[in-house]
Enzyme design. Structure first.
Site, mmCIF file in Angstrom:
data_model
loop_
_atom_site.group_PDB
_atom_site.id
_atom_site.type_symbol
_atom_site.label_atom_id
_atom_site.label_comp_id
_atom_site.label_asym_id
_atom_site.label_seq_id
_atom_site.Cartn_x
_atom_site.Cartn_y
_atom_site.Cartn_z
ATOM 1 N N SER A 134 -43.223 129.371 -80.748
ATOM 2 C CA SER A 134 -43.420 129.273 -79.393
ATOM 3 C C SER A 134 -43.143 130.652 -78.756
ATOM 4 C CB SER A 134 -41.502 128.108 -79.218
ATOM 5 O OG SER A 134 -41.786 128.930 -77.595
ATOM 6 N N SER A 135 -42.013 131.248 -78.133
ATOM 7 C CA SER A 135 -41.721 132.075 -77.807
ATOM 8 C C SER A 135 -39.878 132.554 -77.107
ATOM 9 C CB SER A 135 -42.695 133.130 -76.245
ATOM 10 O OG SER A 135 -42.821 134.783 -76.510
ATOM 11 N N TYR A 181 -48.362 133.107 -70.091
ATOM 12 C CA TYR A 181 -48.094 133.464 -71.341
ATOM 13 C C TYR A 181 -46.622 132.738 -71.984
ATOM 14 C CZ TYR A 181 -46.648 135.143 -76.012
ATOM 15 O OH TYR A 181 -46.494 134.844 -77.254
ATOM 16 N N LYS A 215 -45.923 128.410 -73.747
ATOM 17 C CA LYS A 215 -45.679 128.638 -74.985
ATOM 18 C C LYS A 215 -43.932 127.860 -74.639
ATOM 19 C CE LYS A 215 -46.995 131.703 -77.824
ATOM 20 N NZ LYS A 215 -47.125 131.455 -78.771
#
EC number: 1.3.1.-
Length: 264
Positions: A145-146, A160, A164
């Site tokens: 993920s982020s 983006y 994620k």
């Protein structure tokens, strides 16, 4: 068995997507250092992937490289089939392949949206699907993920971050689906990590970042963390290695932030 043995991966086979460079390469090497045999997946650069394979072998384990576009579900199935055909079985899948994107909502095209979601979201889902089908009982699925997915909004980063954010939901749901095979499902959510893309990407996060020197970018990224340094690929690799080990068998459905406390 000593407590330290719980962190070893001897006798395990791991597959890491996007492992030709950066975080993925560090994960592949770290898993190999702990005793796992490793399948190094890459999309384009065979030469870079072979360097990772050579490093794993030089550390005393075994590895092969396999090319596959993880945005193509059929290619993902073939990748897993080849991994099992070569090593006999599969225990760990670390999904690391991904692409970054910046753009104000007014400028985002359908093609750009699809390009990002094809790899970051759709790709990771079908990597997880094929991992479930191919892993032995008690295996590990570790997605990426982020820290921008659910912790903090970032300007010009909706596509983006959204790609994620879906991973966080996948993890919670897939942990339930995969329980019947005793497979744990987790994700790491890295922050700023100093890879070969670090400087160019970091400038996008910093207002007027294009005017910053490389040293100023480093200082700005380090300032975000109370530990006052920039993250390194090995920081993520250590967490993935833990999640892959027997020591983490009671952790599932979790997203582990790896950002030095930057977003808190």
């Amino acid at each position: 068995m000593s407590s330290s043995d719980n962190y070893r991966l001897d006798g395990k086979v791991a597959l890491v997507t996007g492992a030709g460079r950066g975080i993925g390469a560090a994960i592949a090497v770290a898993l190999g250092q702990r005793g796992a045999k490793v399948v190094v997946n890459y999309a384009n650069s065979r030469e870079a992937a072979e360097k990772v394979v050579d490093e794993i072998k030089s550390n005393g384990s075994d590895a092969i490289s396999i090319q596959a576009d993880v945005g193509d579900p059929d290619a993902v199935t073939k990748l897993m089939d080849q991994a099992v055909e070569h090593f006999g079985y599969l225990d760990i899948v670390s999904s690391n392949a991904g692409i970054v994107s910046f753009g104000h909502v007014k400028d985002v095209t359908p093609d750009e949206f699809d390009r990002v979601f094809r790899v970051n979201t759709r790709g990771q889902f079908f990597v997880a699907r094929e991992a479930y089908r191919h892993l032995r009982e008690g295996g590990r699925i570790i997605l990426t993920s982020s820290n921008t997915a659910s912790v903090k909004g970032v300007p010009r980063h909706a596509v983006y971050s959204g790609s994620k954010g879906a991973i966080d939901t996948f993890v919670r749901c897939l942990a339930i689906d995969c329980g019947d095979k005793k497979i744990t499902v987790n994700a790491v959510a890295p922050g700023a990590i100093k890879t070969d893309m670090f400087l160019s990407v970091s400038r996008e996060y910093i207002p007027n970042g294009e005017t910053f020197t490389d040293e100023q970018v480093d200082e700005c990224a380090a300032w975000l963390s109370p530990l006052n340094r920039v993250g390194l690929p090995v920081d993520v690799a250590r967490v993935v290695s833990f999640l892959a080990s027997d020591a983490a068998e009671w952790i599932s459905g979790k997203i582990i932030g790896v950002d030095g406390g930057a977003f808190r």
